[in-house]
Design a protein around this motif. Sequence first.
Motif, PDB file in Angstrom:
ATOM      1  N   ARG A   1       0.774  -1.310  -0.106  1.00 38.98           N
ATOM      2  CA  ARG A   1      -0.054   0.012   0.032  1.00 38.98           C
ATOM      3  C   ARG A   1       1.080   1.193  -0.020  1.00 38.98           C
ATOM      4  N   GLU A   2       1.915   1.290   0.690  1.00 39.37           N
ATOM      5  CA  GLU A   2       2.738   2.386   0.894  1.00 39.37           C
ATOM      6  C   GLU A   2       3.653   2.574  -0.542  1.00 39.37           C
TER       7      GLU A   2
ATOM      8  N   SER B   1       7.276   4.947   4.971  1.00 36.22           N
ATOM      9  CA  SER B   1       6.501   6.346   5.081  1.00 36.22           C
ATOM     10  C   SER B   1       7.321   7.445   5.092  1.00 36.22           C
ATOM     11  N   THR B   2       8.599   7.203   5.505  1.00 32.43           N
ATOM     12  CA  THR B   2       9.850   8.245   5.172  1.00 32.43           C
ATOM     13  C   THR B   2       9.951   8.592   4.009  1.00 32.43           C
TER      14      THR B   2
ATOM     15  N   LEU C   1       9.739  12.327   1.881  1.00 31.69           N
ATOM     16  CA  LEU C   1      10.870  12.815   1.072  1.00 31.69           C
ATOM     17  C   LEU C   1      10.277  13.088  -0.212  1.00 31.69           C
ATOM     18  N   ALA C   2       9.553  12.075  -0.920  1.00 33.16           N
ATOM     19  CA  ALA C   2       9.222  12.295  -2.110  1.00 33.16           C
ATOM     20  C   ALA C   2       8.305  13.461  -2.348  1.00 33.16           C
ATOM     21  N   GLN C   3       7.429  13.583  -1.346  1.00 34.27           N
ATOM     22  CA  GLN C   3       6.183  14.729  -1.424  1.00 34.27           C
ATOM     23  C   GLN C   3       6.930  16.179  -1.315  1.00 34.27           C
ATOM     24  N   ALA C   4       8.406  16.143  -0.689  1.00 33.93           N
ATOM     25  CA  ALA C   4       9.119  17.313  -0.711  1.00 33.93           C
ATOM     26  C   ALA C   4       9.909  17.495  -1.956  1.00 33.93           C
ATOM     27  N   GLY C   5       9.711  16.679  -2.937  1.00 30.95           N
ATOM     28  CA  GLY C   5      10.340  16.881  -4.191  1.00 30.95           C
ATOM     29  C   GLY C   5      11.858  16.049  -4.468  1.00 30.95           C
ATOM     30  N   ILE C   6      12.165  15.432  -3.461  1.00 30.09           N
ATOM     31  CA  ILE C   6      13.226  14.727  -3.531  1.00 30.09           C
ATOM     32  C   ILE C   6      13.094  13.466  -4.317  1.00 30.09           C
TER      33      ILE C   6
ATOM     34  N   GLU D   1      14.238   9.459  17.986  1.00 33.91           N
ATOM     35  CA  GLU D   1      13.200   8.715  18.815  1.00 33.91           C
ATOM     36  C   GLU D   1      12.224   8.298  17.374  1.00 33.91           C
ATOM     37  N   ASN D   2      11.948   8.953  16.740  1.00 34.58           N
ATOM     38  CA  ASN D   2      10.774   8.690  15.484  1.00 34.58           C
ATOM     39  C   ASN D   2      11.483   9.138  14.012  1.00 34.58           C
ATOM     40  N   ILE D   3      11.506   8.179  13.401  1.00 35.87           N
ATOM     41  CA  ILE D   3      12.209   8.497  12.237  1.00 35.87           C
ATOM     42  C   ILE D   3      11.558   9.275  11.182  1.00 35.87           C
TER      43      ILE D   3
END
Length: 215
Positions: free
Chosen positions: A17-18, A56-57, A61-66, A88-90
């Motif tokens: 799904r991700e 999820s990470t 990153l992809a949504q930020a255009g990377i 603590e949280n990636i």
Amino acid sequence: FTSTLAASIREAIDFEREMVKISQVTGKTMKELSGLSSEISRLSTTLGTSSTELLSTTRILAQAGIQANDLKTALDALAKTTLAPTFENIEKTAEGAVAILAQFGQGVGALEKQLGAINAVAGQFAVESGDLISAVRRTGGVFKAAGGDLNELLALFTSVRATTRESAESIATGLRTIFTRIQRPATIEYLKEFGVQLTDLNGKFVGPYEAVRQL
């Protein structure tokens, strides 16, 4: 055995799904993302990090255009933070990484070193990595525009945090306000009366770190 198998199947479905979401964000087909999928599997296996969290990470990153190789480089740097005791949280770290990339503009190649600096500071002083990331997200843009760099921001924030124990949000907001107002000509002239010189010989602002040292 049945319970473990069921959990594995659920995780595999979540993984798929991700990947579909990342495909929608990037505009690439699932086949074109096979290399990214392999990289996530490699990082998950070698670092012991959840593949679902890595996905999820990746979406953040992809949504930020990377894109492309930069995405793999950034993901590799973020995956390593899961081994560091101060992070603590990636996903929150990824949000901070996006802010660092956008505000300080040194590219993904410098991201691992920058995250390492945050980890080092958090390990040696009375401040948490999450607080430092919050400071970057709230204050980084103004600090950079005033002529500062990431290490200087980390140093100033840590000094205030360790001394006052105020919340990260309060300190970051306060610094952002100070660095905006301290560059006003009226403020600079007013402080001259107290022997505080915030401009150089060319009339340019000395920068936020030097300004605090002068004060």
